[in-house]
Design an enzyme around this catalytic site. Structure first.
Site, short mmCIF file in Angstrom:
data_model
loop_
_atom_site.label_atom_id
_atom_site.label_comp_id
_atom_site.label_asym_id
_atom_site.label_seq_id
_atom_site.Cartn_x
_atom_site.Cartn_y
_atom_site.Cartn_z
N ASP A 1 47.84 -15.26 39.85
CA ASP A 1 46.93 -15.02 40.97
C ASP A 1 46.17 -16.31 41.25
O ASP A 1 46.51 -17.37 40.71
CB ASP A 1 45.98 -13.86 40.66
CG ASP A 1 44.94 -14.23 39.62
OD1 ASP A 1 45.11 -15.26 38.93
OD2 ASP A 1 43.94 -13.50 39.48
N TYR B 1 51.64 -8.88 40.52
CA TYR B 1 50.47 -9.14 39.69
C TYR B 1 50.06 -7.90 38.88
O TYR B 1 49.87 -7.97 37.67
CB TYR B 1 49.31 -9.60 40.59
CG TYR B 1 48.04 -9.77 39.85
CD1 TYR B 1 47.75 -10.97 39.21
CD2 TYR B 1 47.14 -8.72 39.73
CE1 TYR B 1 46.59 -11.12 38.49
CE2 TYR B 1 45.97 -8.86 39.02
CZ TYR B 1 45.70 -10.06 38.40
OH TYR B 1 44.57 -10.20 37.67
N GLU C 1 42.79 -2.89 37.80
CA GLU C 1 43.47 -3.98 38.50
C GLU C 1 43.46 -3.75 40.00
O GLU C 1 43.27 -4.67 40.79
CB GLU C 1 44.92 -4.14 38.01
CG GLU C 1 45.02 -4.66 36.58
CD GLU C 1 44.40 -6.04 36.39
OE1 GLU C 1 44.26 -6.79 37.37
OE2 GLU C 1 44.03 -6.37 35.25
#
Ligand code: SF4
Length: 382
Positions: free
Chosen positions: A166, A148, A65
């Site tokens: 996002d 996120y 990520e």
């Protein structure tokens, strides 16, 4: 059902946008279910096989990520593989020297992410016994872990029903539900976040989150949405109203700040003088050359005369070798750089402070901005 979920989150259901969302989902029975099941079904049939999707290890999910923020999958994949191979565990990453990690990160940009990677690994090792916390709230407290990333790890590794939000998610939700709120405004982002949270299914939050991101990346594309093959087409607002190009609404466009660099490349034999960037600016802790910066284009003479440390060079201006302009684009900045090669014969030129000479081997080992690597490659130095 979706109405209850939104009410539980204390969302104002009387606002025009929520009214229109509820009206739309009413027509589909349990609207949130319809949407999330379509996304999960689509994901199972269409997703790309990627190594971070084969694991539920929070360390690897976190790594992927962080690497994939602001980075395309094709570009991020080799970095992910390199990091996993050099640092197979959070312990290995936590004990790695910063310069080595920055060197492995070289080329990805946004170096704050790499520095946060090390800080976060150290906190996980020193304060959590090497295990990532298993809830969104606690993950959110780790260095460099925002909403996120925390939502992605919590849902994929620990099955917590929290939503990732996002650019992909804004696009899909705004088009499908017909939300015309400007996503540059924080109040609008809150509306999206509330809606996104109400859509996450409790049984498979991780698959759903990966599904909506992948759907945004492969099907509901920014410029060329694949509406003809889209699983959501029958109920999509944007498709029905031919509004794909208008959604999501994003009104504020930041103009990039222009910066002009004259880089001075001091050479001694086959060694080159570099310095470590320590200011709170781009490329912190990376190595570059001595730089004179201006906010607009300046002649080299003016730059030399203005900088006390470079003034001795002004007398031999005609003998200096200056490159053409290199343009280097960052998210909010555009850098126009020229390199001035200062050869060993300029013995009398005082060397500015803060520089250290490195051999070619030493240079190779230093973490450097891509702009510097481009120059060194063009000169066939590295
Ligand atoms: S129909 Fe088109 S605009 Fe609507 S969700 Fe599908 S790809 Fe996106």
């Amino acid at each position: 059902m979706i109405e209850k979920k939104l009410r539980d989150r204390k969302v104002n259901l009387q606002s025009p946008i929520m009214k229109s969302i509820l009206k739309k989902t009413d027509n589909q029975g349990d609207g949130s279910r319809y949407f999330s099941e379509k996304i999960v079904e689509w994901y199972h049939a269409n997703h790309r096989k990627l190594p971070w999707r084969e694991t539920r290890d929070p360390y690897r999910i976190w790594l992927s990520e962080v690497i994939l923020q602001q980075t395309r999958v094709a570009q991020g994949l080799p970095y992910y593989l390199r990091f996993v191979s050099h640092y197979p565990s959070v312990y290995a990453l936590a004990s790695a020297p910063e310069e080595e990690v920055l060197r492995h990160w070289q080329g990805l940009g946004y170096y704050t992410r790499a520095r946060n990677l090390i800080r976060c690994a150290k906190v996980v090792v020193n304060e959590h016994g090497g295990a990532f916390p298993s809830s969104y709230e606690k993950l959110r407290l780790l260095p460099g872990v925002g909403d996120y990333t925390a939502a992605a790890i919590a849902s994929i590794a620990f099955d917590e029903p929290v939503a990732v939000v996002d650019g992909n998610v804004f696009r899909v939700l705004s088009r499908y539900f017909g939300i015309r709120h400007d996503i540059a405004q924080s109040a609008s982002r809150k509306v999206f976040a509330q809606l996104a949270a109400s859509l996450v299914p409790r049984e498979f939050p991780g698959t759903y989150n990966q599904g909506i991101m992948e759907f945004g990346a492969l099907c509901c594309l920014p410029k060329t949405p694949q509406c003809a093959e889209c699983t959501l087409a029958a109920a999509c607002y944007a498709r029905e109203h031919q509004a794909q190009a208008l959604l999501p609404v994003r009104n504020v466009r930041k103009t990039a700040r222009k910066r002009y660099f004259y880089y001075f490349v001091f050479m001694s034999g086959n060694r080159i003088a570099m310095r470590k960037r320590s200011d709170r600016d781009i490329w912190q802790n990376l190595y570059d050359f001595y730089v004179a910066e201006t906010s607009r284009q300046q002649t080299l003479r003016k730059v030399l005369e203005k900088d006390e440390q470079l003034r001795p060079l002004a007398a031999r201006l005609a003998e200096l070798e200056v490159t053409g302009t290199y343009r280097h684009k960052l998210t909010h900045q555009e850098i126009y750089a020229r390199f001035v090669v200062v050869r060993p014969r300029f013995k009398r030129a005082a060397l500015p402070t803060g520089l250290t000479f490195f051999t070619k081997k030493g240079l190779e080992r230093l973490p450097k901005p891509v702009l510097i690597s481009r120059f060194l490659a063009d000169r066939k130095i590295l």
